[in-house]
Design an enzyme around this catalytic site. Structure first.
Site, short mmCIF file in Angstrom:
data_model
loop_
_atom_site.label_atom_id
_atom_site.label_comp_id
_atom_site.label_asym_id
_atom_site.label_seq_id
_atom_site.Cartn_x
_atom_site.Cartn_y
_atom_site.Cartn_z
N CYS A 107 0.54 -1.40 0.20
CA CYS A 107 -0.24 0.22 -0.04
C CYS A 107 1.08 0.93 0.23
O CYS A 107 1.67 1.45 1.02
CB CYS A 107 -0.67 0.26 1.84
N LYS A 147 1.37 -9.32 -0.52
CA LYS A 147 1.59 -8.49 -1.60
C LYS A 147 2.67 -7.80 -1.45
O LYS A 147 2.37 -6.91 -0.14
CB LYS A 147 0.10 -8.01 -2.18
N ASP A 213 -1.93 -4.20 -13.97
CA ASP A 213 -2.38 -3.85 -15.81
C ASP A 213 -2.69 -5.01 -16.85
O ASP A 213 -2.57 -5.30 -18.48
CB ASP A 213 -1.03 -2.71 -16.84
C1 LIG Z 1 -9.24 1.45 -5.55
C2 LIG Z 1 -7.73 0.65 -5.35
C3 LIG Z 1 -8.06 -0.36 -4.26
C4 LIG Z 1 -6.50 -0.66 -3.71
N1 LIG Z 1 -7.05 -1.63 -2.15
C5 LIG Z 1 -5.72 -2.41 -2.36
C6 LIG Z 1 -5.54 -2.70 -1.22
O1 LIG Z 1 -6.56 -2.99 0.00
N2 LIG Z 1 -4.69 -3.76 -0.88
C7 LIG Z 1 -4.19 -4.37 -2.07
O2 LIG Z 1 -2.91 -5.21 -1.12
N3 LIG Z 1 -3.69 -3.68 -2.64
C8 LIG Z 1 -4.97 -3.02 -3.35
N4 LIG Z 1 -5.03 -2.06 -4.46
C9 LIG Z 1 -3.57 -2.31 -5.35
C10 LIG Z 1 -4.60 -3.67 -6.28
O3 LIG Z 1 -4.58 -4.67 -5.61
C11 LIG Z 1 -3.22 -3.85 -7.35
O4 LIG Z 1 -2.24 -4.32 -6.88
C12 LIG Z 1 -2.97 -2.83 -8.45
O5 LIG Z 1 -4.23 -2.37 -8.78
C13 LIG Z 1 -2.22 -3.47 -9.35
O6 LIG Z 1 -3.11 -4.16 -10.48
P1 LIG Z 1 -3.62 -3.36 -11.99
O7 LIG Z 1 -3.31 -2.86 -12.81
O8 LIG Z 1 -4.25 -4.53 -12.49
O9 LIG Z 1 -5.42 -2.16 -11.13
C14 LIG Z 1 -5.67 -1.05 -3.85
C15 LIG Z 1 -5.92 -0.55 -6.07
C16 LIG Z 1 -6.65 0.08 -6.25
C17 LIG Z 1 -7.10 1.08 -7.90
#
Ligand SMILES: Cc1cc2nc3c(=O)[nH]c(=O)nc-3n(C[C@H](O)[C@H](O)[C@H](O)COP(=O)(O)O)c2cc1C
Length: 326
Positions: A107, A147, A213
């Protein structure tokens, strides 16, 4: 097929944890389209330690009967908080059924990193290892996963040493998001940096998931192959779009995926909303909490701008239905 500890997954693609999106109803919907499992959104270990699971229940809630595999994600900076928090989770009748505990070390939000939690743990690897060890001790044999990201500072190009620390501490799976904490969600995911960490995970013999992505079969296959990943997590491409799992799984097998119609998307939005209402303290609270999700469901539809505007002012299910269909 991917496995996490003794747990075998049906397929390699999962919904990434996302605060405000990864609710029980949405995790169940995504499972229906092929998501193998989905962690809860992040919840503070310290808050659970001092206030119990009650005040955090809306974030911790799981529904093993409908979700299948479940995982609760915690964030924090003190190993003792994790021991107490996991103990409290395992003392709760429902939460004790969780199959896994996931630790957030990715985070990037200032409020979280200024305490030393989330992605800040990448700067304190010894503490990160101690947290994994404490979580494992408390988790009574349930797998503990982590993560994280490719690094903290802008320009970081992957941190294989951090993978080694997490693996040595006993992580059962490590998922890496291909951006630095400094980049938050901007720019493109750095696949080479994720691959470097994937190689380290392979050498350490720990299950590795890649994230960043992924939105279709081609991006999923590229990420999986380049990063020696057993599993993948899909975040933003799944917002208001549970069909993305069907798409990715079909396209990975060379099958053709057909996009849902606008009508199907509207129907799904309503089904999702009605399930959120069942769990929320009030209809109004559920509709308000879903506003950012509505926007995702109607993206690209004819008259989307006006639809979004009107949906963001609705406060009852009836109003939402009226806006969608009239
Ligand atoms: C609105 C939002 C909330 C998120 N909340 C968390 C979370 O609570 N815990 C976490 O490990 N990652 C969180 N993430 C990160 C996502 O799990 C992910 O790692 C990130 O969006 C990249 O993946 P993507 O490119 O497929 O979106 C969040 C991302 C977004 C956009």
């Amino acid at each position: 097929m991917a496995s996490i500890g003794k747990i075998k997954l049906d397929n390699p693609v999962c919904l990434a944890p996302m605060a405000g999106f990864s609710t029980v109803p949405y995790r169940v919907i995504c499972k229906g389209f092929g998501s193998a499992y989905a962690p809860t959104e992040l919840c503070s270990a310290r808050s659970i330690r001092y206030r119990g699971v009650g005040p955090s229940y809306q974030y911790l809630r799981i529904d093993p009967g409908r979700e299948g595999l479940t995982s609760i994600q915690l964030f924090g900076f003190d190993p003792v908080d994790f021991e107490y928090a996991i103990g409290a989770i395992l003392d709760d009748e429902l939460l004790s059924k969780t199959d896994m505990i996931d630790i957030n070390m990715g985070c990037p939000v200032p409020k979280v990193i200024k305490t030393g939690a989330g992605s800040a743990l990448m700067k304190t690897p010894k503490l990160a290892g101690d947290i994994v060890r404490a979580a494992r001790k408390a988790a009574c044999g349930k797998p503990v996963t982590v993560k994280t990201r490719i690094g903290f500072d802008r320009g970081a190009k992957g941190d294989p040493d951090f993978i080694k620390v997490l693996a040595d501490a006993g992580s059962d799976m490590i998922c890496v998001h291909g951006r630095t904490a400094a980049a938050m969600y901007s720019g493109q995911a750095d696949i080479e940096a994720v691959a470097l960490m994937g190689k380290a995970a392979k050498e350490a013999g720990v299950t590795f998931f890649a994230n960043g992505d992924i939105q279709d079969g081609a991006s999923a296959l590229k990420m999986k192959e380049k990063c020696s990943a057993q599993g993948l997590m899909v975040g933003r491409a799944a917002q208001g779009n549970p069909w993305v799992f069907d798409r990715i799984l079909k396209e990975m097998k060379g099958e053709v995926f057909t996009e849902p119609s606008f009508e199907e998307r509207k129907e799904m939005l309503l089904k999702h909303l009605k399930e959120e209402v069942e769990l929320a303290p009030s209809e109004d609270a559920a509709v308000r909490a879903m506003r950012s999700v509505f926007v995702c469901y109607v993206k690209g539809m004819k008259g989307a701008a006006e639809l979004k505007d009107r949906l963001c002012r609705a406060s009852t299910v009836e109003e939402v239905e009226d806006i969608l269909w009239n």
